[in-house]
Design a protein around this motif. Structure first.
Motif, short mmCIF file in Angstrom:
data_model
loop_
_atom_site.label_atom_id
_atom_site.label_comp_id
_atom_site.label_asym_id
_atom_site.label_seq_id
_atom_site.Cartn_x
_atom_site.Cartn_y
_atom_site.Cartn_z
N LYS A 225 0.73 -1.08 -0.01
CA LYS A 225 0.01 -0.28 0.01
C LYS A 225 0.98 1.24 0.12
CE LYS A 225 -3.70 -2.48 0.46
NZ LYS A 225 -4.62 -2.57 -0.87
N HIS A 245 -5.83 0.85 -7.23
CA HIS A 245 -6.26 -0.16 -6.43
C HIS A 245 -6.85 -1.25 -7.00
CE1 HIS A 245 -8.08 -1.12 -2.14
NE2 HIS A 245 -7.16 -2.22 -2.70
N LYS A 271 -12.89 -8.53 -4.12
CA LYS A 271 -11.88 -8.03 -5.06
C LYS A 271 -10.92 -9.43 -5.32
CE LYS A 271 -8.71 -4.46 -5.64
NZ LYS A 271 -7.97 -4.44 -4.22
N ASP A 292 -4.85 -6.95 -6.65
CA ASP A 292 -5.13 -5.88 -5.54
C ASP A 292 -4.49 -4.60 -5.96
OD1 ASP A 292 -5.79 -4.70 -2.98
OD2 ASP A 292 -3.73 -4.84 -2.37
#
Ligand code: OXD
Ligand code: MN
Length: 600
Positions: A225, A245, A271, A292
């Motif tokens: 991230k 994302h 997801k 991701d």
């Protein structure tokens, strides 16, 4: 000339020397990424009690960790974007003055690695040598981080070789924030600092990440991230590409035509399940490229090419079962790190929603546990870390350095009402509006679930490294550059319910039916029908063969109620109002157009 640790890159050698001097570790080790080094580190930490080796017959070469109860998830309130001007971070980020932040953190970093080993992890986000990839170096005092980074990124000597003497890298500094006194050891306990000392800090103007006090997930595996989204999004804007994302998948129709789809959903909207989708419609095939993050650049031929910068999956374990995601269950059968699950009495892992019974074992807090204990055995954010290459439906081109050409963008969220199953944007700008206004209901625990929706633009709310309004402008600009090659944009909602609370859409493998319609729109085969909010499937256009769904249910699933949409606009207006005059003019135009269409 190389440094005392064999580091040939001058900037890297100087940075490591400076951090060693600041953090005062007992030892420095450059991680070479070999299987021998991975195995021997695991041997060491299983002996220390930090990790538990699972039964090799049931779960070969796999391990389990219990973290500290105060260190179980990303900590958004302790995550900072430290740009010089507060406005450049924008109203949706936590901002601190970078000078002040550095002062505070330097005090914490001083001597923080005493009694520990400082590991230098060279890693590549993206296939080594790809024109879209970037190199990072993480310095950490956590062996857990080293082992997870080994699975999640491409690590080791090959990265240093690519970096060479003068290559550029993104420095990522991490410490668990728990120095050891002489002779003290962790005694198998997860080291971390108290919450008020945790900092996950980003300096987007310097491409720099400093993380302190947490050893968990996105707070500590800094390639994910922190680098691949927060820092990369700011770099992408400056350099004219996109860091999103998004999962990436390839869908192949019965005639062999391939479509590449990138989709953004907030956390907890399935997801990973969509990335590993197995279509229920005959002849259609789906392959996974990433679950991701997507990095995308415009190629010389004008197409938008995407790579998955990661090398593994860091997935949420609870709820993952043979029914919800058989592909994930197969992916994690071996060579996997588990965190905060139940370790069963026969030394395998288990979690709530795994779909198999568990007699008992040790819970994520390390206590004896049985299903009768009255508490959950696994933490709701328990995770598996597994190599992407082990996924049985991984796309053969998932490591293509040139990336795959994206045809379709999908946005979405979890909404039990208002939003239809699928909507196509009229054009790129309208698609940017759909992405920017994406919203989701929390899955549980909210006091007033009915009205509680969280706007999560492009699913980037916690991950955009700069002002979200500038990010929207960047999307408009990318559309201008892509012109006729711009992917088509859609919005989906798998989660609509009937007024009596029944799910209207089966989801999972049946979501392929919706993707099929998107492909048919792309090919001009499906006509669609115009509504004030976008283009919806014409009656009979959605392939429902073999599905039990009544005409009435389908109407509810596709219903567009102008009154509720007008009401929705009030919420959008108040959200957009936060961005003041930084809000792009083109976003205002989209808002006004939507309002006009709803009033007709
Ligand atoms: C994740 C998230 O962990 O988005 O991927 O929260
Ligand atoms: Mn995510």
């Amino acid at each position: 000339m190389s440094s005392k640790y064999g580091l040939k890159n001058k900037k890297l050698a100087a940075w490591v020397a400076g951090i060693e001097d600041l953090c005062k570790p007992d030892k420095v080790a450059v991680y070479n990424g070999s299987k021998e080094e991975y195995d021997s580190l695991f041997k060491e930490i299983t002996a220390s009690g930090l990790a538990k080796k699972l039964d090799p017959e049931k779960r070969p070469n796999s391990f389990h960790f219990c973290s500290d109860p105060s260190d179980v998830a990303r900590v958004e309130d302790r995550t900072y974007i430290a740009s010089r001007s507060k406005d450049d971070a924008g109203p949706t980020n936590n901002w601190i003055d970078p000078e002040q932040l550095k002062k505070n953190m330097l005090k914490l970093y001083k001597g923080c690695m005493k009694g520990r080993t400082l590991f230098v992890i060279p890693f590549s986000m993206g296939p080594i040598g790809s024109p879209i990839s970037k190199i990072g170096i993480e310095i950490t005092d956590s062996p857990y981080v080293v082992l997870n980074m080994h699975i999640m990124t491409r690590v080791g000597t090959k990265v240093l070789d690519t970096l060479g003497e003068d290559g550029e890298f993104i420095p990522c500094l991490h410490s668990v924030g728990k120095p050891l006194a002489d002779g003290e050891s962790d005694n198998g306990k997860w080291p971390c600092a108290p919450i008020e000392q945790k900092y996950i800090s980003h300096f987007p103007e310097e491409n720099l990440i400093w993380s302190y006090g947490s050893g968990y997930g996105g707070n500590a595996l800094l390639g994910k991230k922190c680098l691949a989204l927060r820092i990369a999004s700011a770099m992408a804007r400056r350099e004219g590409w996109m860091a999103e994302h998004m999962l990436i998948l390839r869908l192949t129709n019965p005639k062999g035509k391939k479509y590449h789809i990138a989709a953004a959903f907030p956390s907890a909207c399935g997801k990973t399940n969509l990335a590993m989708l197995q279509p229920t419609i005959p002849g259609w095939k789906c392959e996974c490229i990433g679950d991701d993050i997507a990095w995308m650049k415009i190629a010389p031929d004008g197409s938008l090419r995407a790579i998955n910068p990661e090398y593994g999956f860091f997935g949420v374990a609870p709820g993952t079962s043979v029914k919800s995601n058989p592909v994930a269950m197969e992916t994690i059968r071996a060579n996997t790190i588990f965190t905060n699950c139940v370790v069963t009495d026969d030394n395998d892992v288990w979690w709530e929603g795994m779909g198999t019974p568990c007699k008992g074992g040790t819970d994520w807090k390390g206590r004896k546990w049985t299903p009768e204990s009255g508490e959950k055995g696994a933490h709701p954010n328990a995770r598996f870390t597994a190599p992407a290459g082990q996924c049985p439906v991984i796309c053969p081109d998932w490591e293509d350095p040139q990336g795959v050409p994206i045809d379709i963008f999908v946005f979405g969220g979890r909404r039990t009402s208002v939003v239809p199953l699928v909507t196509e944007a009229f054009d790129w700008d309208h698609g940017v509006y759909l992405g920017a206004t994406a919203a989701s209901e929390p899955t549980a625990a909210a006091l007033d679930v009915k009205s509680a929706i969280r706007r999560d633009p492009f699913a980037m709310l916690p991950f955009c490294g700069y002002n979200m309004a500038d990010y929207w402008q960047h999307w408009f600009n990318m559309g201008d550059k892509l012109g006729a090659r711009a992917p088509k944009i859609f919005y989906v909602n798998w989660f609509r319910k009937s007024p009596d609370g029944k799910w209207l859409w089966p989801g999972f493998g049946d979501n392929a039916r919706v993707l099929k319609w998107m492909c048919e729109r792309l090919d001009g085969v499906a006509k669609g029908r115009k509504t004030p909010i976008g283009i919806l499937p014409e009656k009979n256009e959605l392939d429902l063969s073999g599905l039990k769904i009544s005409g009435g249910e389908l109407d509810e699933l596709m219903a567009v109620d102008t009154a509720t949409w007008k009401h929705e606009l009030d919420d959008v207006a108040s959200f957009m109002g936060k961005f003041g005059d930084r809000l792009p003019q083109r976003m205002k135009v989209q808002f006004d157009n939507m309002k006009k269409r709803l009033s007709k």
